[in-house]
Structure formats: structure tokens, C-alpha cells
Design an enzyme around this catalytic site. Structure first.
Site, PDB file in Angstrom:
ATOM      1  CE  LYS A 186     -42.870 -65.144 -40.047  1.00 63.67           C
ATOM      2  NZ  LYS A 186     -42.905 -64.549 -38.744  1.00 63.67           N
ATOM      3  N   GLY A 239     -39.286 -55.289 -43.291  1.00 67.56           N
ATOM      4  CA  GLY A 239     -38.995 -55.380 -42.055  1.00 67.56           C
ATOM      5  C   GLY A 239     -37.418 -54.737 -41.618  1.00 67.56           C
ATOM      6  CB  SER A 240     -35.269 -54.742 -38.989  1.00 62.15           C
ATOM      7  OG  SER A 240     -34.979 -56.233 -38.975  1.00 62.15           O
ATOM      8  CB  THR A 241     -31.552 -52.645 -42.256  1.00 60.01           C
ATOM      9  OG1 THR A 241     -32.374 -51.506 -42.950  1.00 60.01           O
ATOM     10  CG2 THR A 241     -30.414 -52.499 -43.019  1.00 60.01           C
ATOM     11  CD  GLU A 242     -30.055 -57.053 -36.468  1.00 57.13           C
ATOM     12  OE1 GLU A 242     -30.684 -56.173 -35.756  1.00 57.13           O
ATOM     13  OE2 GLU A 242     -29.472 -58.112 -35.810  1.00 57.13           O
ATOM     14  N   GLY A 244     -33.347 -58.058 -43.174  1.00 54.95           N
ATOM     15  CA  GLY A 244     -33.401 -58.182 -44.565  1.00 54.95           C
ATOM     16  C   GLY A 244     -31.811 -58.583 -44.964  1.00 54.95           C
ATOM     17  CB  CYS A 295     -40.373 -48.175 -42.914  1.00 55.87           C
ATOM     18  SG  CYS A 295     -41.442 -49.417 -42.913  1.00 55.87           S
ATOM     19  CD  GLU A 393     -36.147 -48.301 -38.776  1.00 56.87           C
ATOM     20  OE1 GLU A 393     -35.857 -49.457 -38.737  1.00 56.87           O
ATOM     21  OE2 GLU A 393     -36.788 -47.651 -39.549  1.00 56.87           O
TER      22      GLU A 393
END
Ligand code: ADP
Length: 490
Positions: A186, A239-242, A244, A295, A393
Site C-alpha cells: 500500500k 512512516g510516522s511514529t504516530e 506506527g 527519517c 521531527e
């Protein structure tokens, strides 16, 4: 609808690009599409299939149907197909680089020199890996032979971001299929075109239908459906930590393992013995590459107080030489950010920096770029490690400069951050360099350089930068499971 990878640079009408499911390009079952943009001018480039749960289900079922035969193939047979794909990617590198730059905004010179070349290298490396997956024999006591078998997992879901779409897709697809898994990818809704074109090359290479599937769509619908699907064996996410964290929580419902390559706020430490020019060059590259949308971006620069002024002056000079411009211009060294949303986000951090630290460089926007999502290099001095611009970030070309005097103090400050993806140290003193390498709470450490990656070297994060590893032998453990077999010899 076999109209996926059409030429879109002929300035014709934007075309509809299909998802790649079970070896065919197809529209979403709902018939819905969504636009994808050129971030350099805000224009619509093409429309993509807006896949949802139904399309994701079809892709996963295609992957599951292809799995038994694919895993039974010899490693050599799987490797040969990957080599064929490497060859096709190499032959079509110019087209892939063009799509990558048009859609993701990266300077065309970088897409050609870095992304397309690295993509071929990764495919070749994992082609070779397909014949090197093996277990152990273990000398257990008693009348037994004990061995481990390394087996594929099944259908692996790969969810990738927009900053390196082609490479991210290949880093997910190649190791997984080398090991005998099948894949549903995706791509990020902002930048899919190079990934769909890769699907066309996968089709041309002659992979069996369903081994690789590509579903385009939004994270909250297509992405979530992939994470929730009970037939998906594992999610590999970048991708982003949020996001993830959300994915890990959701995957827990079906006890799916996840690999998470998340955000970062990487430190670059420049000691007082560092060669000034080299240090400035590494530091500038670490934050300005790919518009800072990396990243591992070296967004926190710690400079020793004795050379602070000289290093900063040289970085400012380098920032001044950045050629901010339309990404398809071969002279451009910095293109647009990915979206208006990202531009607004980066600009809000710049406003914060202006109010709380000392702005020492702000790149002006050349004429003619008003419709694109451009933000030039910005450098803040007198930043404190507790400030928002040093903790969060930003994902843009915004450098925070901090000053230090003492080794143990700077190592503690470098580690005083929720993220742990990467860190660099610049010094001629080997002991100091190695003490830093040992002390850094980060998955990737660079000494006297920044940003080197290789298909051969494990890559991943500590702390809030995620878990699991990509590349090298390390990723082969992530895409396989280990079975232990006891054989009585009595
Ligand atoms: P960004 O905030 O920079 O867009 P994200 O980490 O949200 O980055 O996106 C990375 C990838 O994750 C994209 O492919 C996106 O569509 C996908 N994604 C976003 N939200 C979800 C979700 N809830 N479940 C699954 N995938 C998601």
C-alpha cells in the site's frame, strides 16, 4: 483496464492509473478514484484507484492463492525472476526516476543518481539472497538430530511512505518474495506513480499473478484494511511514529507481528578536532538531502563551542548555494515538499524557531515557484535540546544548532530524545568516535559521514523509531519464521 503506466509527461489529460491485483491492473471495485499531484506546481498529474476494504481483500486473497506455489519454487527460480526485474528496472530507470521526481518532488538529478540505482542494487542483492535462506543444526544431547527450518510467513502487507516510494516498495517486496512470501503493498496516497509503474515491470518480468499486489488508496481505509485483514501474516511499515503506534495496536487484534521503521530526530556531533569544511558538508547534507524529508535527517547539530562560528558560517554558505527549484530541472538541488499540509507544518516549526531561537539563515523563494510546496533551507542557532524544534521531527530542511563543550554532556543530550533512528559523529579521534558509536541510542551510526545505506547492512530504529530491521541478513529473519524439528535416531 490495462492503462496503468502511461506517459503523463506529454501534457495530455491526466490519466487513471489502476491498482495491481492478481497480475492485472484494475480500478477500485467502488469505481472511485483520487487525484495525485505534482508538488512542484500543485497540478493534478493523474487519478488513482481509490481502493478500500473490498480491493484489499481481493489483493490479499490473490496473494494467498499464489503463496503455495511460490514458496515451493526453488530459491534459484525466485532469484532469477528478481534478477529479471532488476534488469527491467535498470532499463527503465529514466522513466522511474521521472515519475519519482514528478510525483514525490525530489530533484531529478537525485532520482536518477540515487533512487533508480539503489533500486537495482537492492533487487540484485535480494535475488542472491533467495538461495541463501537456511536453518541450523543444533547438537542437542540425546539420540536426536535437531534442526531449524526457515519458512516464509504467507502474505506480507507492506505500508510505505511518500519520501522514497520506489525504494521503500522494493525494500519491502524484494526480501519478502525472495523468501517465498507473497506481498500486498500500500503506497502512500501522496506518491504512488513509480510504485505502480514498478507493478508493470513486475508483470513484464513474468512473476506469477498474485505474488506482488499493489493497492492504492488512503491510509485510514486501504492501509487500515490491510492491517486488519486476518489472512495477512505480517505488516512491514515505514512512516510516522504516530501511525506506527496505531498500526501496532490494530495489528494486536489479529496477533500480527509488525516491523516498524518510524521517525527520527538524529543528532550530528561535531567535535573540536573535526575538519571544518568536511563537518559543514556532512551536516548540510544531513539536513538538506531530499528537502529534509528523510527519517534519518540530521536535524540536531551539536557543534563544539571552539569551532561553532566557523562550522556555522560554512553551513550557511552551503545553504546559500542550494538551488531551490522545480524538481525536473537538472540544475535543481532542492525541490518542493510533498504537499501543502507538509509545507504548512514545516512553516509552523519555522515560526516557532523564530520566536524561541536565533534564525541565522532563511532561503528566499525564487520567483515562479508560488504554486508549488516549496520551503528552502532554514538554520536556527542557540537552540536548546528541550525546545520543540529539537524534540520533534519536522521533516523539512530546518536545522537546529546546539553548542556543547563536554563529551559526556553532548552524548547525554544526543540521547535525550524520544527517537533513536540514527546519529553521526565527526572527529579525527578514533577513541572519541567509537565511544560515541557505543553510547548512541540509535539503530544506525555514522562516523565522519551521514546517510550511507546499503542493501547489505541492517537498518532500523531504537526507542520511538521503531523495531525490526530492513536490509541484509537481518531482514530475512523478519520475513521468515523458524521451525524446530526433532528427529529420533534410535
Ligand atoms: P504522513 O503523516 O507523513 O503522511 P504516515 O505515517 O501517516 O505519514 O503514512 C505512511 C503510510 O501509512 C502511508 O501509506 C499511509 O497511507 C499509511 N497510513 C496512514 N494511516 C494509516 C492507518 N491508520 N492504518 C494503516 N496505514 C496507514
Amino acid at each position: 483496464m490495462n492503462q496503468a503506466a502511461q506517459t503523463i509527461t506529454d501534457k495530455g489529460e491526466p490519466r487513471i492509473w489502476g491498482a495491481f491485483i492478481n497480475g492485472e491492473f484494475t480500478g477500485a471495485a467502488s469505481g472511485k478514484t483520487f487525484p495525485t499531484f505534482d508538488p512542484g506546481n500543485g497540478e493534478v498529474l493523474a487519478f488513482l484507484a481509490e481502493c478500500d476494504e473490498e480491493d484489499v481483500d481481493a489483493a490479499v486473497r490473490a496473494g494467498l492463492a499464489a503463496f503455495p506455489e511460490w514458496r515451493r519454487k526453488t530459491g534459484a527460480a525466485r532469484g532469477k525472476l528478481l534478477m529479471k526485474l532488476a534488469q527491467l528496472v535498470s532499463e527503465n530507470a529514466a522513466k522511474l526516476a521521472e515519475l519519482e521526481s514528478l510525483n514525490a518532488g525530489k530533484p531529478i538529478r537525485d532520482s536518477k543518481a540515487i533512487d533508480a540505482v539503489t533500486a537495482v542494487d537492492a533487487l540484485e542483492y535480494f535475488a542472491g539472497m533467495a538461495t541463501k535462506i537456511q536453518g541450523d543444526t543444533i547438537p542437542v544431547p540425546g539420540p536426536y538430530i535437531n534442526m531449524t527450518l526457515r519458512e516464509p510467513l504467507g502474505v506480507i502487507g507492506g505500508i510505505i511512505p511518500w519520501n522514497f516510494p520506489l525504494l521503500q516498495a522494493i525494500w519491502k517486496i524484494a526480501p519478502a518474495i525472495a523468501a517465498g512470501n507473497t506481498v500486498v503493498i500500500k503506497p502512500a496516497e501522496q506518491a504512488c506513480l513509480s510504485v505502480i509503474y514498478l507493478g508493470e515491470l513486475i508483470q513484464q518480468a513474468g512473476f506469477p499473478a498474485g505474488v506482488v499486489n499493489i493497492v492504492t488508496g488512503y491510509g485510514a481505509t486501504a492501509g487500515l484494511a490491510l492491517v486488519q485483514h486476518h489472512m495477512v501474516a505480517k505488516i512491514m511499515f515505514t512512516g510516522s511514529t504516530e501511525t506506527g503506534k496505531r498500526i501496532a495496536a490494530e495489528a494486536a487484534q489479529t496477533l500480527k507481528p509488525v516491523g516498524l521503521e518510524l521517525g527520527g530526530k538524529s543528532a550530528v556531533i561535531v567535535y573540536e578536532d573535526a575538519p571544518i569544511g568536511h563537518a559543514a558538508s556532512v551536516a548540510a547534507n544531513a539536513i538538506f538531502s531530499n528537502q529534509g524529508q528523510v527519517c534519518t535527517a540530521g536535524s540536531r547539530l551539536f557543534v563544539h563551542e571552539n569551532i561553532h562560528d566557523q562550522v556555522l558560517q560554512k553551513i550557511v554558505e552551503r545553504a546559500g548555494k542550494v538551488k531551490l527549484g522545480y524538481q525536473m530541472d537538472p540544475e535543481t538541488t532542492m525541490g518542493p515538499l510533498i504537499s501543502r499540509k507538509q509545507k504548512d507544518r514545516v512553516e509552523s516549526y519555522i515560526e516557532y524557531g523564530k520566536a524561541n531561537a536565533k534564525l541565522v539563515y532563511s532561503h528566499s523563494l525564487p520567483d515562479g515557484l508560488e504554486d508549488g510546496f516549496f520551503v528552502g533551507p532554514h538554520i536556527f542557532d542557540e537552540v536548546e535540546n528541550s525546545m520543540q524544534v529539537a524534540r520533534e521531527e519536522i521533516f523539512g530542511p530546518v536545522l537546529s544548532v546546539l553548542t556543547f563543550s563536554d563529551e559526556s554532556e553532548v552524548l547525554a543530550l544526543a540521547n535525550d530524545n524520544p527517537y533513536g533512528l540514527a546519529a553521526s559523529v565527526i572527529t579525527r579521534d578514533i577513541g572519541r568516535a567509537m565511544r560515541a558509536a557505543q553510547a548512541f541510542e540509535a539503530g544506525n551510526v555514522w562516523v565522519n559521514t551521514w546517510g550511507a545505506v546499503s542493501s547489505m547492512a541492517p537498518y532500523g530504529g531504537y526507542k520511538n523509531s521503531g523495531y525490526g530491521r530492513e536490509m541484509g541478513f537481518a531482514v530475512m529473519r523478519e520475513v521468515t519464521q523458524e521451525k524446530n524439528v526433532w528427529v529420533s535416531v534410535r
